[in-house]
Design a protein around this motif. Structure first.
Motif, PDB file in Angstrom:
ATOM      1  N   ASP A 195       0.929  -1.227  -0.060  1.00 46.75           N
ATOM      2  CA  ASP A 195      -0.160  -0.049   0.027  1.00 46.75           C
ATOM      3  C   ASP A 195       0.733   1.442   0.093  1.00 46.75           C
ATOM      4  OD1 ASP A 195      -3.264   0.190   0.622  1.00 46.75           O
ATOM      5  OD2 ASP A 195      -2.043   2.172   1.165  1.00 46.75           O
ATOM      6  N   ASP A 196       0.252   2.413  -0.554  1.00 51.23           N
ATOM      7  CA  ASP A 196       1.036   3.643  -0.586  1.00 51.23           C
ATOM      8  C   ASP A 196       0.631   4.600   0.266  1.00 51.23           C
ATOM      9  OD1 ASP A 196      -1.345   4.058  -1.805  1.00 51.23           O
ATOM     10  OD2 ASP A 196      -0.500   5.218  -3.620  1.00 51.23           O
ATOM     11  N   ASP A 197      -0.300   4.197   1.208  1.00 51.09           N
ATOM     12  CA  ASP A 197      -1.010   5.285   2.404  1.00 51.09           C
ATOM     13  C   ASP A 197      -0.689   4.797   3.634  1.00 51.09           C
ATOM     14  OD1 ASP A 197      -2.474   6.879   3.672  1.00 51.09           O
ATOM     15  OD2 ASP A 197      -4.163   6.925   1.985  1.00 51.09           O
ATOM     16  N   PRO A 198       0.291   5.150   4.127  1.00 51.68           N
ATOM     17  CA  PRO A 198       0.636   4.843   5.314  1.00 51.68           C
ATOM     18  C   PRO A 198      -0.412   5.010   6.689  1.00 51.68           C
ATOM     19  CG  PRO A 198       2.510   5.584   4.683  1.00 51.68           C
ATOM     20  CD  PRO A 198       1.661   5.811   3.572  1.00 51.68           C
ATOM     21  N   GLU A 199      -0.942   6.302   6.273  1.00 54.16           N
ATOM     22  CA  GLU A 199      -1.863   6.680   7.405  1.00 54.16           C
ATOM     23  C   GLU A 199      -3.322   5.760   7.344  1.00 54.16           C
ATOM     24  OE1 GLU A 199      -4.816  10.411   8.447  1.00 54.16           O
ATOM     25  OE2 GLU A 199      -3.131  10.741   7.208  1.00 54.16           O
ATOM     26  N   LEU A 200      -3.892   5.207   6.088  1.00 52.28           N
ATOM     27  CA  LEU A 200      -4.718   4.419   5.924  1.00 52.28           C
ATOM     28  C   LEU A 200      -4.378   3.146   6.434  1.00 52.28           C
ATOM     29  CD1 LEU A 200      -7.456   3.370   4.805  1.00 52.28           C
ATOM     30  CD2 LEU A 200      -6.109   2.784   2.694  1.00 52.28           C
ATOM     31  N   GLN A 219      18.932  -7.165  -2.573  1.00 50.04           N
ATOM     32  CA  GLN A 219      17.993  -6.233  -2.895  1.00 50.04           C
ATOM     33  C   GLN A 219      18.130  -5.331  -4.297  1.00 50.04           C
ATOM     34  OE1 GLN A 219      17.299  -4.191   0.811  1.00 50.04           O
ATOM     35  NE2 GLN A 219      16.596  -6.014   1.973  1.00 50.04           N
ATOM     36  N   LYS A 220      19.464  -5.578  -4.641  1.00 50.77           N
ATOM     37  CA  LYS A 220      20.021  -4.754  -5.624  1.00 50.77           C
ATOM     38  C   LYS A 220      20.220  -3.256  -5.224  1.00 50.77           C
ATOM     39  CE  LYS A 220      17.949  -7.946  -8.951  1.00 50.77           C
ATOM     40  NZ  LYS A 220      17.061  -8.410 -10.249  1.00 50.77           N
ATOM     41  N   SER A 221      20.250  -2.992  -4.130  1.00 51.93           N
ATOM     42  CA  SER A 221      20.373  -1.637  -3.544  1.00 51.93           C
ATOM     43  C   SER A 221      19.009  -0.706  -3.964  1.00 51.93           C
ATOM     44  CB  SER A 221      21.682  -1.039  -4.074  1.00 51.93           C
ATOM     45  OG  SER A 221      22.702  -1.664  -3.829  1.00 51.93           O
ATOM     46  N   GLN A 222      18.051  -1.402  -3.976  1.00 51.72           N
ATOM     47  CA  GLN A 222      16.624  -0.731  -4.190  1.00 51.72           C
ATOM     48  C   GLN A 222      15.873  -0.409  -3.047  1.00 51.72           C
ATOM     49  OE1 GLN A 222      15.070  -3.653  -6.860  1.00 51.72           O
ATOM     50  NE2 GLN A 222      16.321  -2.530  -8.769  1.00 51.72           N
ATOM     51  N   LEU A 223      16.122  -0.943  -1.839  1.00 48.71           N
ATOM     52  CA  LEU A 223      15.392  -0.528  -0.574  1.00 48.71           C
ATOM     53  C   LEU A 223      16.031  -0.013   0.510  1.00 48.71           C
ATOM     54  CD1 LEU A 223      13.745  -4.245  -0.369  1.00 48.71           C
ATOM     55  CD2 LEU A 223      12.784  -2.174  -1.466  1.00 48.71           C
ATOM     56  N   PRO A 224      15.377   1.061   1.123  1.00 49.31           N
ATOM     57  CA  PRO A 224      16.041   1.926   1.999  1.00 49.31           C
ATOM     58  C   PRO A 224      16.424   0.971   3.389  1.00 49.31           C
ATOM     59  CG  PRO A 224      13.692   2.136   2.131  1.00 49.31           C
ATOM     60  CD  PRO A 224      13.951   1.250   0.802  1.00 49.31           C
ATOM     61  N   ASP A 228      13.557   5.098  -5.015  1.00 52.40           N
ATOM     62  CA  ASP A 228      12.067   5.176  -5.394  1.00 52.40           C
ATOM     63  C   ASP A 228      11.401   3.797  -4.785  1.00 52.40           C
ATOM     64  OD1 ASP A 228       9.794   5.241  -6.887  1.00 52.40           O
ATOM     65  OD2 ASP A 228      10.740   4.907  -8.837  1.00 52.40           O
ATOM     66  N   VAL A 229      10.711   4.111  -4.030  1.00 52.83           N
ATOM     67  CA  VAL A 229       9.883   3.374  -3.373  1.00 52.83           C
ATOM     68  C   VAL A 229       8.789   2.316  -4.229  1.00 52.83           C
ATOM     69  CG1 VAL A 229       9.712   4.525  -0.975  1.00 52.83           C
ATOM     70  CG2 VAL A 229       7.834   4.458  -2.796  1.00 52.83           C
ATOM     71  N   ASN A 230       8.713   2.900  -5.275  1.00 52.81           N
ATOM     72  CA  ASN A 230       7.846   1.961  -6.378  1.00 52.81           C
ATOM     73  C   ASN A 230       8.664   0.920  -7.246  1.00 52.81           C
ATOM     74  OD1 ASN A 230       5.270   3.544  -5.807  1.00 52.81           O
ATOM     75  ND2 ASN A 230       6.364   5.146  -6.721  1.00 52.81           N
ATOM     76  N   VAL A 233       6.700  -0.527   3.601  1.00 53.86           N
ATOM     77  CA  VAL A 233       7.792  -0.808   4.320  1.00 53.86           C
ATOM     78  C   VAL A 233       8.820   0.262   4.082  1.00 53.86           C
ATOM     79  CG1 VAL A 233       9.643  -2.335   5.146  1.00 53.86           C
ATOM     80  CG2 VAL A 233       7.290  -3.147   4.680  1.00 53.86           C
ATOM     81  N   SER A 234       8.962   0.455   2.646  1.00 53.30           N
ATOM     82  CA  SER A 234       9.740   1.511   2.296  1.00 53.30           C
ATOM     83  C   SER A 234       9.568   2.776   2.861  1.00 53.30           C
ATOM     84  CB  SER A 234      10.113   1.376   0.692  1.00 53.30           C
ATOM     85  OG  SER A 234      10.519   0.026   0.362  1.00 53.30           O
TER      86      SER A 234
END
Length: 270
Positions: free
Chosen positions: A12-17, A203-208, A239-241, A249-250
């Motif tokens: 999901d892209d809405d942490p508040e939700l 993770q190919k350096s793609q995740l924070p 880019d979290v996408n 999580v990102s």
């Protein structure tokens, strides 16, 4: 069905939700467990759910208030500690379903206790170590929690031995944190950095996550402001996408990076 793997939350892209939605699901799990108390799959899902919710929506917001509202920070941290303990207890119940009597052995000789575990136990190994370790990190004034650190390390190392690439390198992220501890607790900066590099490779350096874990673990404890700032900025630049299955999580990890960068002077006093 409730315990079946799903990324409906983590993508999901809405942490508040999600902050508002997840508690209902957790209480539903607990309600179902009243009638099926030995469903190990649902016990693990409940443990994982409470651990993830607490980290993302209780501890992270509380940590952001450490220097602006110390009272709210302490209250949030206390609530997070209680929820982590609740999560850990669900995982320990799952262990008793799979291996009756193992939790007692785990307290006495954790390495021996987990030696019998199999690859299908990796998820349980990971979430037990994560919830338990998070509780210890917040409960440093509670000797009964700190004394259990060898069990947490044994759980994490056994998970790594059984499946080092599990869940996109998540175990390596856990071990970054464990190896960031004092040497008296078995920590090793060199090992933390090795796990950091391995997590980046998988993770190919793609995740924070790895950047934030190393910053909060090693760079902060060593008071290395330059490295801390660099790592947090690297986390924010991602880019979290790119990996949508863990988008939520990102976003949470990037929020931790923002919180840290906003308080560099307080974290690294001159």
């Amino acid at each position: 069905s409730l315990a079946a793997p799903s990324d409906v939350m983590t993508r999901d892209d809405d942490p508040e939700l999600m902050a508002q939605a997840i508690p209902f699901g957790l209480k539903m799990y607990e309600s179902v467990l009243q009638s099926t108390p030995e469903n190990d799959a649902l016990l693990i899902t409940t443990c994982a759910g409470y651990t993830s919710y607490t980290y993302g929506f209780v501890q992270t917001p509380a940590d952001g208030l450490q220097f602006t509202n110390p009272t709210a920070w302490r209250e949030g941290s206390a609530r997070a500690l209680n929820l982590y303990v609740r999560a850990k207890d669900y995982c320990l119940r799952a262990w008793e379903v799979r291996y009756p009597g193992i939790t007692k052995t785990m307290m006495i000789d954790p390495v021996k206790a987990v030696a019998k575990t199999k690859k299908e136990d990796v998820e349980l190994l990971y979430w037990t170590a994560t919830s338990w370790g998070a509780a210890m990190a917040l409960g440093k004034d509670r000797p009964e929690l700190i004394a259990d650190f060898p069990a947490v390390r044994a759980l994490g190392e056994r998970a790594l031995a059984l499946d080092p690439g599990w869940s996109n390198g998540t175990i390596h992220e856990l071990l970054i944190t464990l190896d960031s501890q004092d040497e008296q607790l078995g920590g090793s900066e060199a090992n933390a950095r090795k796990h950091f590099e391995e997590a980046l490779r998988i993770q190919k350096s793609q995740l924070p996550g790895p950047y934030v874990e190393l910053a909060e673990g090693v760079a902060l404890s060593k008071q290395n402001r330059e490295e801390y700032e660099k790592l947090m900025k690297q986390a924010l630049a991602l880019d979290v996408n790119v990996q949508p299955s863990v988008r939520l999580v990102s976003l949470i990890m990037q929020q931790r990076a923002k919180n840290g960068l906003a308080h560099l002077d307080e974290l690294f006093p001159k």
